[in-house]
Write an enzyme that holds these catalytic residues in place. Structure first.
Site, mmCIF file in Angstrom:
data_model
loop_
_atom_site.group_PDB
_atom_site.id
_atom_site.type_symbol
_atom_site.label_atom_id
_atom_site.label_comp_id
_atom_site.label_asym_id
_atom_site.label_seq_id
_atom_site.Cartn_x
_atom_site.Cartn_y
_atom_site.Cartn_z
ATOM 1 N N ASP A 115 -16.498 -5.173 -1.736
ATOM 2 C CA ASP A 115 -16.298 -5.604 -3.272
ATOM 3 C C ASP A 115 -14.668 -5.488 -3.393
ATOM 4 O OD1 ASP A 115 -16.420 -5.582 -6.135
ATOM 5 O OD2 ASP A 115 -16.422 -3.272 -6.286
ATOM 6 N N ASP A 128 -12.570 -5.156 -6.937
ATOM 7 C CA ASP A 128 -11.973 -4.244 -7.873
ATOM 8 C C ASP A 128 -12.574 -2.846 -7.791
ATOM 9 O OD1 ASP A 128 -10.558 -6.106 -9.958
ATOM 10 O OD2 ASP A 128 -12.428 -7.015 -9.402
#
Length: 242
Positions: A30, A32
């Site tokens: 991922d 963020d």
């Protein structure tokens, strides 16, 4: 630091891969909250826009939008009564986000080193993010990491946003590695659920601003206190069948 193993149901390891002596064949990050300290920036920008436009921010709006694709969160903002079209909301949120980031997105200490160490170990890497593709490219270019990733995918390219598995499945497809042979690195409730639903083992690095639920943490194969603790050893430990 060795990964803390979790008691988990859900993130099936699948058939061990052939690379690395039966270990994981790829790692999918991922972005963020894992590579950049940005979840609270997205939240602040959206809150400000809703307040300025006379909308109604709901108590669960932050949680609901975490992991949504761009079309999904834009439609959700419109539903809060901001008096804008979805396209206008996207343009304004991204404009404000760009102002906050400037030329230097807020990289999390240790993230660049962790990515480079795994790339140097020969593991194919990808990013599976809810951010729009230009934002992903901006962050990776600014961090000097574009060359370390074999693929990066925005959920708006893949279909449904997290917690649906679409973006993780697409990232694995672009790497040419079955999802069950991948380890995902996530920080949020919806992100963990998305990676688990894709069939990946998950290492959770809880976001200090918006911690994942205890139920989501329990789905992960391993938990780390900081992204700087991510190593080839912790990835292999998370991938190993319990």
């Amino acid at each position: 630091m060795t990964a803390e193993r979790q008691t988990t149901g859900g993130g099936a390891a699948g058939t061990p891969g052939t690379a690395g002596g039966g270990g994981p064949r790829a790692v999918v990050f991922d972005m963020d909250g894992v590579l950049i300290d940005s979840e609270q920036v997205w939240d602040a920008v959206r809150r400000e826009l809703v307040a300025e436009r006379g909308g109604r921010w709901a108590p669960d709006s932050t949680r609901v939008m975490m992991g949504m694709s761009t079309p999904e969160w834009a439609a959700y903002l419109v539903s809060l009564g901001i008096g804008m079209t979805a396209d206008e909301a996207v343009d304004e949120v991204l404009r404000r986000l760009g102002e906050r980031y400037g030329d230097a997105p807020p990289l999390i200490d240790g993230a660049v080193g962790a990515v480079r160490a795994l790339a140097a170990a020969g593991l194919p890497l990808a990013v599976a993010s809810s951010s729009p593709r230009p934002v992903i490219e901006l962050v990776l270019r600014s961090a000097g990491l574009l060359g370390e990733f074999g693929a990066f995918v925005s959920s708006e390219e893949a279909g449904r946003g997290k917690p649906a598995p679409d973006v993780y499945l697409e990232a694995a497809r672009r790497l040419g590695v079955p999802a069950a042979h991948c380890v995902a690195v996530e920080d949020s409730t919806n992100g963990v659920r998305a990676a688990v639903a894709a069939g990946m083992r998950v290492i959770v690095v809880p976001n200090p601003h918006f911690p994942p639920s205890s139920e989501a943490v329990a789905l992960a194969a391993a938990r780390l206190g900081h992204i700087g603790d991510l190593t080839l050893e912790t990835v292999r430990t998370a991938y190993a069948p319990t």
